[in-house]
Structure formats: C-alpha cells, structure tokens
Design a protein around this motif. Structure first.
Motif, PDB file in Angstrom:
ATOM      1  N   PHE A 249      43.446  40.185  39.135  1.00  0.00           N
ATOM      2  CA  PHE A 249      41.999  40.175  38.870  1.00  0.00           C
ATOM      3  C   PHE A 249      41.532  38.770  38.533  1.00  0.00           C
ATOM      4  O   PHE A 249      40.478  38.322  38.977  1.00  0.00           O
ATOM      5  CB  PHE A 249      41.656  41.114  37.704  1.00  0.00           C
ATOM      6  N   TYR A 250      42.337  38.104  37.727  1.00  0.00           N
ATOM      7  CA  TYR A 250      42.007  36.730  37.334  1.00  0.00           C
ATOM      8  C   TYR A 250      41.938  35.841  38.568  1.00  0.00           C
ATOM      9  O   TYR A 250      40.985  35.072  38.750  1.00  0.00           O
ATOM     10  CB  TYR A 250      43.050  36.230  36.339  1.00  0.00           C
ATOM     11  N   LEU A 251      42.935  35.979  39.431  1.00  0.00           N
ATOM     12  CA  LEU A 251      42.946  35.134  40.628  1.00  0.00           C
ATOM     13  C   LEU A 251      41.835  35.530  41.596  1.00  0.00           C
ATOM     14  O   LEU A 251      41.306  34.685  42.311  1.00  0.00           O
ATOM     15  CB  LEU A 251      44.328  35.171  41.281  1.00  0.00           C
ATOM     16  N   SER A 252      41.481  36.806  41.601  1.00  0.00           N
ATOM     17  CA  SER A 252      40.343  37.237  42.435  1.00  0.00           C
ATOM     18  C   SER A 252      39.067  36.541  41.998  1.00  0.00           C
ATOM     19  O   SER A 252      38.272  36.110  42.831  1.00  0.00           O
ATOM     20  CB  SER A 252      40.114  38.740  42.307  1.00  0.00           C
ATOM     21  N   SER A 253      38.905  36.449  40.694  1.00  0.00           N
ATOM     22  CA  SER A 253      37.688  35.784  40.211  1.00  0.00           C
ATOM     23  C   SER A 253      37.743  34.301  40.542  1.00  0.00           C
ATOM     24  O   SER A 253      36.718  33.699  40.839  1.00  0.00           O
ATOM     25  CB  SER A 253      37.487  36.024  38.715  1.00  0.00           C
ATOM     26  N   LEU A 254      38.928  33.716  40.515  1.00  0.00           N
ATOM     27  CA  LEU A 254      39.073  32.308  40.922  1.00  0.00           C
ATOM     28  C   LEU A 254      38.751  32.140  42.398  1.00  0.00           C
ATOM     29  O   LEU A 254      38.255  31.105  42.831  1.00  0.00           O
ATOM     30  CB  LEU A 254      40.501  31.816  40.675  1.00  0.00           C
ATOM     31  N   LYS A 255      39.051  33.167  43.173  1.00  0.00           N
ATOM     32  CA  LYS A 255      38.786  33.092  44.614  1.00  0.00           C
ATOM     33  C   LYS A 255      37.405  33.636  44.958  1.00  0.00           C
ATOM     34  O   LYS A 255      37.093  33.835  46.135  1.00  0.00           O
ATOM     35  CB  LYS A 255      39.871  33.881  45.363  1.00  0.00           C
ATOM     36  N   ALA A 256      36.594  33.876  43.939  1.00  0.00           N
ATOM     37  CA  ALA A 256      35.189  34.312  44.112  1.00  0.00           C
ATOM     38  C   ALA A 256      35.092  35.628  44.865  1.00  0.00           C
ATOM     39  O   ALA A 256      34.172  35.827  45.671  1.00  0.00           O
ATOM     40  CB  ALA A 256      34.380  33.220  44.821  1.00  0.00           C
TER      41      ALA A 256
ATOM     42  N   TYR B  33      47.913  43.516  37.261  1.00  0.00           N
ATOM     43  CA  TYR B  33      46.470  43.739  37.488  1.00  0.00           C
ATOM     44  C   TYR B  33      45.661  42.567  36.948  1.00  0.00           C
ATOM     45  O   TYR B  33      44.779  42.045  37.612  1.00  0.00           O
ATOM     46  CB  TYR B  33      46.009  45.015  36.773  1.00  0.00           C
ATOM     47  N   ASP B  34      45.977  42.199  35.684  1.00  0.00           N
ATOM     48  CA  ASP B  34      45.261  41.084  35.036  1.00  0.00           C
ATOM     49  C   ASP B  34      45.380  39.832  35.888  1.00  0.00           C
ATOM     50  O   ASP B  34      44.409  39.132  36.138  1.00  0.00           O
ATOM     51  CB  ASP B  34      45.873  40.780  33.656  1.00  0.00           C
ATOM     52  N   PHE B  35      46.620  39.561  36.299  1.00  0.00           N
ATOM     53  CA  PHE B  35      46.911  38.339  37.048  1.00  0.00           C
ATOM     54  C   PHE B  35      46.122  38.316  38.348  1.00  0.00           C
ATOM     55  O   PHE B  35      45.484  37.321  38.691  1.00  0.00           O
ATOM     56  CB  PHE B  35      48.419  38.273  37.314  1.00  0.00           C
TER      57      PHE B  35
ATOM     58  N   PHE C  54      49.934  38.596  30.610  1.00  0.00           N
ATOM     59  CA  PHE C  54      49.148  39.291  31.642  1.00  0.00           C
ATOM     60  C   PHE C  54      50.047  40.314  32.331  1.00  0.00           C
ATOM     61  O   PHE C  54      51.236  40.076  32.520  1.00  0.00           O
ATOM     62  CB  PHE C  54      48.663  38.289  32.704  1.00  0.00           C
TER      63      PHE C  54
ATOM     64  N   GLN D 289      49.058  37.485  45.530  1.00  0.00           N
ATOM     65  CA  GLN D 289      47.886  36.676  45.136  1.00  0.00           C
ATOM     66  C   GLN D 289      47.470  35.755  46.282  1.00  0.00           C
ATOM     67  O   GLN D 289      46.290  35.443  46.445  1.00  0.00           O
ATOM     68  CB  GLN D 289      48.168  35.883  43.848  1.00  0.00           C
TER      69      GLN D 289
END
Lengths: 235, 236, 399
Positions: A94-101, A90-92, A87, A143
């Motif tokens: 974005f991924y955590l953003s989706s985890l944090k809804a 950005y990927d990291f 990753f 993050q």
C-alpha cells in the motif's frame, strides 16, 4: 515503446564503472549478464534515474529518466533491497502504491492480485521481518509490478528463490515481456536462457555482446563463457 | 653478499627440496595464550573508539579547570558514553555480519567477545578510577556520592545497552543503544541545572540501591551476551 | 492529494512504529506527571529527624498564601510579613523552626519581595522601620541599576524604564503556584522534548538508506517531492503533537491541583528583569506556545541533518550535542551580539530568563521584545531549512 540509452557513463574517481554504453531496447525481455563488478547494477541504477550518470542520458519514448513521468512507467527491483520490519506485506505494498500514485481502490485490487501471483496471500498480514529470504524477494517482485510498468528493471530477481519459484518467475517475465521492456540481470543463465529475446553481456563497464544468440549452436552458458574467452584472446 | 658467496652460488646449483611441506609441518605451530589474544585485539578495536576514549580522558583532566565545581556532572555525563563505546564494540561482529566467520575460528566468537569486553571494560574502569578523585576534589560531593553519581549512569547505560544488542539485531539496535546512552548523558550533564532533585542527600540511599541492582544486571547481561554467541550466527 | 495523505500516514507510522518512540514518550509523560508534584514527595528532615512530610508542609503554606491572595503589596501586608518574621528565632536554619511554620510560612513570598527589592537580610528584620514607598523606590533603583549594568543600548534602557513607570503600583500579591511550577519546569520539559525530537526524528531520512529502501522509493513516481513533504510533515506532526499533549497534561495537572488562581499576578514580581505589563499566566501561555514553534524549527533541523549526513547515529549525536551545549553553555552578557544569538537558539531560548529578559530586537528605533520577534525568526528559519533540505533531497541519488 523504446528505451534509449545514449552513451551512458559512470566514473568514480579513476575507476570507470560504466563506459559509454548505448542501446535501444524495444518490447521484450533482455538478459543482462556479466561477472561481479562488471557494472550491471550501476547501469541499472542509472537507467532507473536513481544514480546520476557522469555523462550520457536515458529516455523512454522521449521522456528523460530524471522526470516524474519516467518513474511513473518504471518498475524496479533492486539487487539488495530493504523493508520496514514493522510493516506487513499489505502495508508495504500500500505504501509503495501511494509512492507510485496509484489510487487507493485500484491499489487494493492490484495488491490482492499480485499477492496471489507471488504466493504471499496467506502471509500478507504477517510482519515482513518474519519472512524468509525467498518470501521477501517475492514481495520485491510484487512491488515492482504494482503500477503495470512499461519498463521493468530487475536486478538479480531470482536470488533466494527455490527452483519451483524460479520457474514461476520465468513464466511471469516471459508473459510480461510481450507488453513491456524487461531488463533482467542475473548470474543464473538458465533464468534467461529460454525467455530472453536478446542478451547483453557486460564486462568492465561495456557491452561485449549485444544481440540474439542461436540456441541451436550452443547453450547460453557456453556462449556466455566463450564471449569472455574471445575477449581475453583479443587482449 | 660478497663475491665469494656470489661465486659459490653461481658455481653450484642447489638441489630441489624434498618433502618440504612435511618438514615444515614438523615445527610446532606458534600458540597464542588468551592474554596475548586479548592484547592482539587492541588494533582491531575501531580507531574511532580509541580516539573518542582518548578524548574522554583529556576532557576529564581539563574539566575541573573549566567547569570548577560542576565537574561531577560533566564526568557523570561522560561515563554513559564510555559504556556506549564498550557496548558497541562488543556488538561489532553482529553489526557487520562477521559473526559467522569469527565463530568458526580457533578463538571462538565467545572468546573474541570476552576479549573486547575485557579490553574496554579495563579502559572504562581506568576512566572511572581517574574521574572519581578528580570529581571529589573539585566537586561539591563526598567520595561515596561522587562514586555513585559517576558509576551508576555507566552501569545504567551498559546494562540497557547489552540487553538491546542481544535482543535487537543490526543498525536498529545500535541506534537504540546510542539514543539511550546519549539521553542518560544529557540528564547527567544537565544534572545541576535542571535535575537537582536527583542529587539531594536524602536520595543517596536510592542511588546505592540502583547501583547494586545495575551492577548485577550488567554482569547478568554480559554473561547472557557471551552465551548468546550461537544466536548471532543465525542469519535469518 | 489522496496519495500524499497516504504517504503522510505511512511516514507517521514509520516514526511511531519504533519501540524507542514509545519508550521516550512514556518517559516524557512520566516527567510531565511527576513534575508538578515533585516538591510534595518525601519528607523534610532536620539533623536526621523527620520534621514533617513535604505534602503537609505545603498544605500549610498553600492555605496561608491563599488567605493573602488578592491583597496589595502595600504597607499593611509588608508590616504583617515583617511582624510574622520577627517572631522567628534568628538561627541559621530558621526556616525549619516551629515559629517559622506557625507565623512566617504564609508570608515567605511577601518577604521574598521585600528582600529582593531592598536587600534586607533575615538578621536585620527586627530593625526594619521602612514603609512600602521605600520598598518600591529601592526596587526601582535596583532594577534601573541592573538595566544599566546589562550592556543594553540607551534606547533599550529608556524603553524599560518607561515600561516600569507604566506598571500599576502597588503590585497585587496572588497565590500563583500553578504558574510558578509551569515556568520553573519549563526549561527541563523543553530540554527533554528536544532530546525526544533528536531521538525520534534522526532516522527519518537516514533510515531509508540504512534499511536499503531508498532505491525503491527514489525509483517511484512520488518518490521525491511528495515523499519529502510527507516526511517533513510527519516529523513535525509527531513532535508537535507529543509536545501539545504533554503541555495539556502539565497545564491540567498544575491548574487542577494548584488551582488556576494567580493568572493576573504580574510577571515582574516573579521575575524582576521582566519589567513590562504581562501577567504570569500570559507568560505561561506565551512560553508554551513558543515551545511549539521552536520544536517545529528543531524538528526540521534534525530531519535536515538526517538527510545531509545520511546516518541516523551521526544526526542523533550532532543534534543531542547541540541540546547539551545549549543547556550547558551561557555566553556572558558583555558579548552582546554573540550572547543574544546564542541565547535565541531554540536549544537555549526555552528558558524564562532568556524569553522574558531585557534584550530586545531593535527595528526602526523601536524595541521589539524577544518573545514577540523570536517566533517570527523561527518560522522564517524553518522555511529556509525546509528549502535547503528540499533542494538537497531533490538531488539525492543512491551514491
């Protein structure tokens, strides 16, 4: 805004890692000091709800730490965290953003802002495996702030940061502490010396000091060491 | 101690030693030869590795009774697993971040690696030496073919494994080595049932070519791993 | 939903971003491309002398078989086959003689039908004086004997006998090489696919602990329920997608090169034990569809192992061991219940002799065929495993 820790304990066999800790924390910066093995990380993990306590509870404004709504307001930076080597930043994030809804559009704006704040904007498209230790730590800090947390738990956040980065970080925490509860554990006393509203000193799973310290009487480091000496004398 | 000795001890006080450290330093430090060093590493090879190795030896001896003529494929499926054990032991320093400490000792990391590779190489060699006659006697192939079918998968697993542990650090590398070795084992275990076309007599010459190529590759990769010990201590 | 979609995409990225995924995929596709043509490569040798290339040999055989395709397996065809074989010298390696290639090669499957039905040996061909009625009677006799020796219940034996009676006879011979290759390579492809799933999915949950990303994930709002779902879905997507692509490539190559002819060839002619009305083409479709369902179950199983064991190498070792044992171990039919359960496990079931065999699943006196009930069992087991894994993940902590 109040974090309530009620008689929180963690026991591993015969070893008590955290021993009936209670505290009520309001807005501000709280420095958690303690020797290695004092139980700081265990305490922080229980506060975050990622480690089941043996007994006791943690709640934020009445929301228990095991509930999803608790995690919605939480920002956590572990002491030793990993990443996905392939990753990029950005990927990291974005991924955590989706985890944090966090919705996509909002996430994009927030990520750009945070990358600027932590000074990783220029290397954001490079893979994390190419980052130095300090860069990874800064990414970890970013993050933790993605969801504008009301409760920020930072476990040794300045490990790997150079002095200039540490100063930047301290200023950031000081600013954040005005609007949320920040619990920060560290070995570097200067990290919290001038920004913490209260100091929590931990030894053998319990708080041996909890409160404000008077910087006019002595430095925090001397104060911290004196607490241990007092503890030893009383033994 | 009898009562006279006790009496003397109580009656006379022993003077404090003078220049004790200097005296002790005069004694020659016990030296350890390389062979002794290699043998001393035996208890430091993981217990799980030794246990699995013993299990493999037992399986090889029991297999002919249970599997009969299919013993060749069973043995040739075991040898890549032996290679996996050998390669994973060789890369333990890296995996558990001990490389820096070990690199600074008298017997350097390079010697340590060599010792481990030698130890497990010898064990693997013994396993192969024992397996080939058993495989030939109970199986359906001649000595030459059995040897190829037993040794080649071992070399394939070893060469690829050594390359991977050198190129990919940490758990990821170890997982890749495990996956590839298990996959090679699977192909060999299933050899008679599903991959029979690999074991036709017309294919023996290709097996021989593969064997020679892999032997060279294994030696090259072993040397590269030994020469790469400096890289292991680079923590970034 | 938007977040779950993003999570799902990142979980797929985590799986396919690994080098091992691409290495295994490449191996799988090489296998898929090579398998239909493995018999055509190389040459046929006799006493060290090259007789012909396998390709030229096959071309002759194919032409001959295609000429016979669509004809009934009756007196006329049997007599032609016997006459052709009678011209072949009675030697040990008769199949490498010039006469065999010239006269008998095209009839080898017809001869095979006679041989398996009646037990006819090559050396007795010149004395053959029976007709098609005899062949079918002997075939029926042998199949009935086989059914009675197969440790089946009386109900099952009656079921299969009734089925056999219903089949239209004489059977029709079709050139069917495409489907034969698809069925012959089915188990090999399945085993490699299972190995692929073990390798690629063993780290789905365990890696989060090993990479130390678990604390951050668990401390996030969607770090439990949604993350779990995203991981499971991503794992299933990857394994089924690869399998479907592989199956499409295999079908395309086989049907493209060997032609789609023979779809209606009765399965029972190809596989004696399958004494019911199903064609070889239908059997291929059923087999490869069941493979997808079996892969879903196995994927969830591997990911559950990954979650329970928290160690990717341990999950890999256990799942690969099961694949190896499934392929190596077969339990004698005399142990009916255990044997059937073992043969119906995904790691053993994906083989023609298990999928279309004579053991059924009795429900209210009816005999349900294994390929009709096993997919339903697999779907049910997948749901159970999913629930177990979900419950386990809900309780997960960083301990």
């Amino acid at each position: 805004m109040e974090l309530v820790i009620d008689r929180l304990s963690k026991q591993y066999g015969s070893k008590i890692a955290v021993d009936r800790i209670s505290a009520k924390l309001g807005k501000g910066v709280y420095g958690l000091l303690g020797a290695n093995g004092a139980g700081k990380t265990t305490l922080m993990r229980m506060i975050c709800g990622i480690l089941k306590p043996t007994s006791g509870s943690v709640s934020f404004d009445g929301i228990d730490s095991e509930e999803e709504d608790f995690r919605a307001i939480l920002g956590y930076l572990p002491q030793d965290f990993g990443y996905y080597p392939d990753f990029n930043a950005y990927d990291f994030l974005f991924y955590l953003s989706s985890l944090k809804a966090i919705p996509k559009k909002e996430a994009k704006a927030k990520i750009n802002e945070l990358l600027e704040v932590v000074g990783l904007r220029e290397v954001a498209k490079k893979k994390i495996k190419t980052y130095s230790g300090g860069m990874k730590q800064r990414l970890g800090i970013a993050q933790a702030l993605l969801n504008d947390p009301k409760l920020l738990i930072l476990d040794e956040p300045t490990a790997g940061l150079d002095p200039k980065e540490r100063v930047r970080f301290r200023n950031l925490i000081e600013k954040l502490g005005k609007d949320c509860i920040v619990l920060l554990s560290t070995h570097i006393v200067s990290d919290i010396e001038h920004i913490s509203d209260e100091v929590l000193i931990m030894k053998d799973g319990s708080f041996i000091f909890q409160g404000k310290w008077n910087d006019k009487e002595s430095s925090l480091e001397d104060f911290y060491l004196s607490q241990f000496e007092e503890g030893e004398d009383s033994e | 101690m009898n009562r006279f000795e006790r009496g003397i001890k109580e009656s006379f006080s022993v003077p404090n030693p003078i220049k004790k450290e200097e005296f002790i330093k005069k004694f020659p430090k016990p030296e350890m030869s390389l062979s002794k060093f290699v043998i001393s590493q035996i208890p430091y090879v993981s217990k799980v590795t030794w246990a699995l190795t013993i299990l493999m030896f037992i399986s090889v001896f029991l297999a002919p009774r249970i599997l009969g003529v299919k013993v060749t494929w069973f043995i040739s499926g075991l040898t890549p697993l032996m290679a996996l054990l050998a390669v994973s032991e060789s890369s333990r320093s890296q995996k558990y971040n001990m490389a820096q400490l070990e690199a600074s000792t008298r017997f350097s990391l390079r010697s340590l690696l060599l010792a481990r590779m030698l130890l497990l190489g010898i064990v693997s060699f013994v396993l192969i030496i024992v397996s080939v006659p058993l495989g030939t006697f109970y199986g359906s192939f001649r000595v030459f073919e059995t040897s190829l079918y037993v040794i080649t998968p071992f070399l394939l697993s070893a060469s690829i494994g050594l390359y991977i542990v050198r190129s990919i650090k940490g758990n990821n590398g170890f997982y890749m080595v495990s996956a590839i070795s298990l996959f090679i084992s699977l192909i060999m275990f299933m050899g008679d049932k599903y991959f029979g076309f690999l074991f036709l007599s017309v294919g023996v010459k290709y097996w021989l070519m593969l064997f020679m190529l892999l032997l060279v590759l294994t030696i090259v990769e072993s040397k590269k791993l030994l020469n790469n010990t400096e890289d292991m201590t680079w923590s970034l | 939903m938007n977040n779950i979609g993003t999570l799902y995409r990142y979980e797929i990225k985590k799986i396919v971003g690994k080098k091992l995924f691409w290495i295994m995929s490449a191996l799988l596709f090489l296998l898929a491309v090579f398998t239909p043509f493995s018999n055509l490569v190389g040459s046929y040798y006799e006493s060290g002398e090259k007789i012909a290339s396998n390709l030229s040999f096959y071309k002759e055989e194919q032409a001959g078989k295609m000429a016979l395709s669509g004809r009934a397996l009756d007196d006329e065809l049997f007599n032609e086959a016997i006459t052709a074989y009678s011209k072949v010298p009675d030697v040990f390696n008769y199949s490498s003689t010039e006469e065999y290639r010239k006269y008998a090669l095209a009839y080898n499957e017809v001869y095979g039908f006679i041989r398996t039905s009646t037990g006819l040996k090559f050396e007795d061909i010149k004395n053959w004086d029976h007709d098609a009625t005899y062949v079918y009677e002997k075939r029926k006799e042998n199949i009935y004997l086989y059914l009675e020796d197969s440790f089946l219940t009386d109900n099952e034996i009656k079921f299969w006998k009734d089925n056999y009676e219903k089949l239209d006879k004489p059977f029709t011979y079709y050139y069917h090489d495409a489907y034969q290759i698809l069925l012959d390579s089915f188990q090999t492809i399945s085993i490699i696919l299972f190995a692929f799933v073990s390798i690629v999915l063993s780290g789905v949950f365990a890696n989060e602990r090993q990479l130390k990303t678990e604390p951050i994930i668990l401390a996030s709002k969607k770090g439990k329920k949604e993350t779990f779902m995203a991981k499971i879905l991503a794992g299933i997507t990857v394994s089924v997608s690869v399998s479907l692509i592989l199956s499409i490539i295999l079908f395309s190559l086989c049907l493209g090169y060997y032609t789609p002819e023979g779809f209606d060839y009765s399965l029972t002619v190809y596989f004696n034990a399958a004494t019911y009305d199903i064609s070889i083409g239908e059997a291929c479709i059923i087999a490869y569809l069941i493979m997808q369902i079996a892969l879903v179950l196995f994927s969830i199983f591997v990911m559950t192992l990954s979650e329970v064991l928290k160690n990717s190498v341990a999950a890999l070792s256990v799942s690969m061991l099961l694949v190896i044992l499934g392929g190596m171990i077969s339990i004698p039919q005399s142990f009916r219940a255990i044997g059937q359960i073992w043969d119906w496990l995904p790691v053993s079931y994906l083989a023609i002799w298990n999928m279309f065999d004579e053991r059924t699943f009795p429900i209210f006196g009816k005999c349900i065929l294994s390929w009709q009930i096993v997919p339903i069992i697999y779907i049910f087991l997948s749901l159970i495993l999913y629930m177990i894994a979900k419950y386990k993940y809900k309780k997960v902590s960083v301990e």
